[in-house]
Write an enzyme that holds these catalytic residues in place. Structure first.
Site, PDB file in Angstrom:
ATOM      1  N   GLY A  37      18.707 -24.112  -7.922  1.00 34.37           N
ATOM      2  CA  GLY A  37      19.292 -23.346  -9.029  1.00 34.37           C
ATOM      3  C   GLY A  37      18.602 -22.004  -9.185  1.00 34.37           C
ATOM      4  N   LYS A  43      24.939 -36.377   4.305  1.00 34.33           N
ATOM      5  CA  LYS A  43      23.807 -35.987   5.165  1.00 34.33           C
ATOM      6  C   LYS A  43      22.476 -36.308   4.486  1.00 34.33           C
ATOM      7  CE  LYS A  43      22.217 -32.360   2.859  1.00 34.33           C
ATOM      8  NZ  LYS A  43      20.845 -32.030   2.477  1.00 34.33           N
ATOM      9  N   ALA A  76      17.288 -25.240 -13.457  1.00 33.62           N
ATOM     10  CA  ALA A  76      16.307 -24.252 -12.988  1.00 33.62           C
ATOM     11  C   ALA A  76      15.318 -24.861 -12.012  1.00 33.62           C
ATOM     12  CB  ALA A  76      15.583 -23.639 -14.187  1.00 33.62           C
ATOM     13  N   GLY A 136      25.780 -26.289   2.832  1.00 32.67           N
ATOM     14  CA  GLY A 136      25.465 -25.822   4.178  1.00 32.67           C
ATOM     15  C   GLY A 136      23.991 -26.058   4.444  1.00 32.67           C
ATOM     16  N   ASP A 167      24.240 -28.657   8.318  1.00 34.33           N
ATOM     17  CA  ASP A 167      23.348 -29.162   7.268  1.00 34.33           C
ATOM     18  C   ASP A 167      22.655 -30.455   7.702  1.00 34.33           C
ATOM     19  OD1 ASP A 167      22.087 -29.228   4.853  1.00 34.33           O
ATOM     20  OD2 ASP A 167      23.844 -29.760   3.665  1.00 34.33           O
TER      21      ASP A 167
HETATM   22  N1  LIG Z   1      16.575 -27.656  -2.926  1.00 34.15           N
HETATM   23  C1  LIG Z   1      17.406 -27.423  -1.937  1.00 34.15           C
HETATM   24  O1  LIG Z   1      16.987 -26.971  -0.858  1.00 34.15           O
HETATM   25  C2  LIG Z   1      18.858 -27.694  -2.094  1.00 34.15           C
HETATM   26  C3  LIG Z   1      19.366 -28.520  -3.079  1.00 34.15           C
HETATM   27  N2  LIG Z   1      20.692 -28.771  -3.151  1.00 34.15           N
HETATM   28  C4  LIG Z   1      21.245 -29.640  -4.186  1.00 34.15           C
HETATM   29  O2  LIG Z   1      21.129 -28.984  -5.449  1.00 34.15           O
HETATM   30  C5  LIG Z   1      20.982 -29.950  -6.480  1.00 34.15           C
HETATM   31  C6  LIG Z   1      19.763 -29.589  -7.296  1.00 34.15           C
HETATM   32  O3  LIG Z   1      18.674 -29.636  -6.417  1.00 34.15           O
HETATM   33  P1  LIG Z   1      17.301 -28.864  -6.650  1.00 34.15           P
HETATM   34  O4  LIG Z   1      17.471 -27.650  -7.452  1.00 34.15           O
HETATM   35  O5  LIG Z   1      16.683 -28.728  -5.333  1.00 34.15           O
HETATM   36  O6  LIG Z   1      16.527 -29.994  -7.480  1.00 34.15           O
HETATM   37  P2  LIG Z   1      15.085 -29.911  -8.144  1.00 34.15           P
HETATM   38  O7  LIG Z   1      14.565 -31.299  -8.168  1.00 34.15           O
HETATM   39  O8  LIG Z   1      14.290 -28.845  -7.538  1.00 34.15           O
HETATM   40  O9  LIG Z   1      15.440 -29.450  -9.637  1.00 34.15           O
HETATM   41  C7  LIG Z   1      16.300 -30.177 -10.452  1.00 34.15           C
HETATM   42  C8  LIG Z   1      16.446 -29.447 -11.785  1.00 34.15           C
HETATM   43  O10 LIG Z   1      17.220 -30.267 -12.644  1.00 34.15           O
HETATM   44  C9  LIG Z   1      16.430 -30.634 -13.766  1.00 34.15           C
HETATM   45  N3  LIG Z   1      16.675 -32.038 -14.055  1.00 34.15           N
HETATM   46  C10 LIG Z   1      16.130 -33.108 -13.473  1.00 34.15           C
HETATM   47  N4  LIG Z   1      16.621 -34.231 -14.012  1.00 34.15           N
HETATM   48  C11 LIG Z   1      17.466 -33.842 -14.960  1.00 34.15           C
HETATM   49  C12 LIG Z   1      18.248 -34.532 -15.897  1.00 34.15           C
HETATM   50  N5  LIG Z   1      18.279 -35.857 -15.931  1.00 34.15           N
HETATM   51  N6  LIG Z   1      18.981 -33.808 -16.738  1.00 34.15           N
HETATM   52  C13 LIG Z   1      18.958 -32.475 -16.701  1.00 34.15           C
HETATM   53  N7  LIG Z   1      18.231 -31.756 -15.841  1.00 34.15           N
HETATM   54  C14 LIG Z   1      17.494 -32.449 -14.973  1.00 34.15           C
HETATM   55  C15 LIG Z   1      14.980 -30.401 -13.400  1.00 34.15           C
HETATM   56  O11 LIG Z   1      14.232 -30.142 -14.576  1.00 34.15           O
HETATM   57  C16 LIG Z   1      15.115 -29.211 -12.491  1.00 34.15           C
HETATM   58  O12 LIG Z   1      15.226 -28.039 -13.250  1.00 34.15           O
HETATM   59  C17 LIG Z   1      20.883 -31.309  -5.780  1.00 34.15           C
HETATM   60  O13 LIG Z   1      22.152 -31.921  -5.816  1.00 34.15           O
HETATM   61  C18 LIG Z   1      20.511 -30.962  -4.348  1.00 34.15           C
HETATM   62  O14 LIG Z   1      20.996 -31.919  -3.422  1.00 34.15           O
HETATM   63  C19 LIG Z   1      21.577 -28.218  -2.294  1.00 34.15           C
HETATM   64  C20 LIG Z   1      21.145 -27.369  -1.318  1.00 34.15           C
HETATM   65  C21 LIG Z   1      19.765 -27.041  -1.133  1.00 34.15           C
HETATM   66  O1  LIG Z   2      20.435 -29.807   0.983  1.00 29.91           O
HETATM   67  C1  LIG Z   2      19.424 -29.364   1.442  1.00 29.91           C
HETATM   68  C2  LIG Z   2      19.405 -28.457   2.605  1.00 29.91           C
HETATM   69  O2  LIG Z   2      20.670 -28.009   2.934  1.00 29.91           O
HETATM   70  C3  LIG Z   2      18.119 -29.753   0.854  1.00 29.91           C
HETATM   71  O3  LIG Z   2      17.779 -30.995   1.315  1.00 29.91           O
HETATM   72  P1  LIG Z   2      16.819 -31.927   0.452  1.00 29.91           P
HETATM   73  O4  LIG Z   2      17.539 -32.167  -0.856  1.00 29.91           O
HETATM   74  O5  LIG Z   2      16.663 -33.165   1.266  1.00 29.91           O
HETATM   75  O6  LIG Z   2      15.546 -31.191   0.255  1.00 29.91           O
END
Ligand SMILES: NC(=O)C1=CN([C@@H]2O[C@H](COP(=O)(O)OP(=O)(O)OC[C@H]3O[C@@H](n4cnc5c(N)ncnc54)[C@H](O)[C@@H]3O)[C@@H](O)[C@H]2O)C=CC1
Ligand SMILES: O=C(CO)COP(=O)(O)O
Length: 355
Positions: free
Chosen positions: A21, A198, A17, A143, A251
């Site tokens: 997510g 990336k 979350a 993306g 991306d």
């Molecule tokens: N935020 C963005 O713009 C984008 C993120 N992503 C990818 O999505 C994935 C998740 O990223 P975000 O949601 O942005 O990360 P975030 O840092 O915003 O959230 C991570 C979530 O995972 C939970 N978490 C952290 N450590 C954990 C652990 N050890 N065990 C279980 N849960 C844990 C946190 O409590 C939080 O709910 C990453 O691989 C990121 O590269 C991909 C595209 C866009």
């Molecule tokens: O993957 C992402 C954009 O496509 C988000 O990038 P960051 O994880 O560096 O914030």
């Protein structure tokens, strides 16, 4: 895959979350599928059930169809689409309680952009193993998808990749909204590698920005970073077209240019002289590139692929070199022709301490 096995999801679960997510759960709900988020912490689940997630999606009201629980079993109960959005290095552990317990109709989707340390596996491969699902039931989405901009309903395109085109099309239909436009691709390998690497390149761009360098340096790292992604992807059998697509160039440009990127910010902090620990503390979310860089470099070494920028990032995050030392070392490398497979030019000087 039969019509029955890729039928419309009645309910979806999103494991994780955080920023992406939660935002992706909103897309699924807006597109018509009630979605339950799994949050690690009770208070985050309670806040989502009250209609917001201020830490990760500040200032946004979540739609009706989004709910949350901190009980993983309850989150996935009855869901035929399971989307995973936790930090890459924790995916296997988080999903382990679900192994072998999912129904035959379930499709899984990775939103993660990383490579697992120790195994060198991409996230779709980790999902396949951890959830005991056939590879063709696992899709990935990648993306130019900065979550904050998508949450603000800014027009965005993405790539849904699955080896089975019908699965990719089904997942694309489930997340398409009036502001979020998915394209499909069957090159899962290429799409995932682009997303993971990336982040490493964005970290390098951030480091250059932190040193005070401008657009020439940024464009150089982006372009030569794309060469590194392409080299490794080609060696592993990815489709060349993927690199110039949304999951590749798209991306790379978005992440390397955006102040919203956590990877870029992490690199910027290192370039400004912070330690890895300090940069990590200053980060407002996961900076996947800091961890995946080592896994990517090991994968490259196993396939005899040269990735000097990635090697430089690894040296910095492992504390073996400063950003300035890596910058100097990269510039002192032997001169070479520009192509993806070019060898050093004859008589070219220099050394390559980054490797
Ligand atoms: N935020 C963005 O713009 C984008 C993120 N992503 C990818 O999505 C994935 C998740 O990223 P975000 O949601 O942005 O990360 P975030 O840092 O915003 O959230 C991570 C979530 O995972 C939970 N978490 C952290 N450590 C954990 C652990 N050890 N065990 C279980 N849960 C844990 C946190 O409590 C939080 O709910 C990453 O691989 C990121 O590269 C991909 C595209 C866009
Ligand atoms: O993957 C992402 C954009 O496509 C988000 O990038 P960051 O994880 O560096 O914030």
């Amino acid at each position: 895959m039969s019509e029955r096995t890729v039928r419309e999801a009645r309910r979806a679960a999103v494991v994780g979350a955080g920023a992406w997510g939660t935002t992706f759960a909103c897309l699924l709900a807006e597109a018509g599928t009630p979605t339950t988020l799994w949050a690690r912490r009770d208070h985050v689940a309670a806040e989502i059930n009250a209609g917001s997630n201020e830490r990760y999606v500040p200032g946004r009201r979540l739609p009706e169809g989004v709910s949350a629980t901190s009980d993983l079993g309850r989150a996935v109960e009855g869901a035929d689409l399971i989307v995973v959005a936790v930090p890459s290095q924790s995916a296997r552990e988080v999903l382990s309680p679900l192994q072998g317990g999912l129904g035959p109709d379930v499709l899984a989707v990775s939103l993660m952009k990383g490579v697992e340390l120790g195994t060198g596996l991409r996230m779709s491969q980790v999902l396949t193993e951890a959830l005991d699902l056939p590879a063709e039931r696992v899709a990935v989405i990648s993306g130019p998808n900065l979550a904050d901009e998508i949450a603000a309903r800014q027009p965005t395109a993405t790539v849904v990749a699955a080896t089975d085109e019908a699965v990719a099309a089904r997942v694309a239909a489930l997340c398409a909204t009036s502001t979020f436009r998915p394209y499909t691709n069957t090159d899962v390998l290429g799409v995932e590698l682009c997303g993971a690497i990336k982040n490493v390149i964005a970290l390098a761009v951030g480091a250059a920005v932190g040193c005070g360098f401008g657009d020439n340096s940024k464009a150089t790292i982006i372009t030569r970073g794309l060469v590194e992604i392409t080299r490794l992807g080609m060696a592993l059998g990815a489709s060349p077209e993927t690199f110039s697509g949304l999951a590749g160039l798209g991306d790379l440009v978005a992440t390397c240019s955006s102040p919203l990127s956590r990877n870029q910010a992490f690199g910027r902090h290192l370039g400004q002289g912070m330690s890895v620990m300090e940069a990590s503390r200053a980060s407002r979310g996961v900076a996947e590139g800091a961890k995946s860089a080592r896994a990517v470099l090991d994968l490259a070494a196993a396939h005899n692929v040269e990735m000097p920028i990635t090697a430089g990032v690894v040296a910095v995050v492992e504390g073996r070199a400063t950003v300035t030392e890596i910058n100097d070392a990269l510039l002192a490398r032997p001169r070479k022709a520009e192509g993806v497979n070019a060898a050093p030019a004859e008589g070219a000087g220099g050394t390559d301490p980054a490797n």
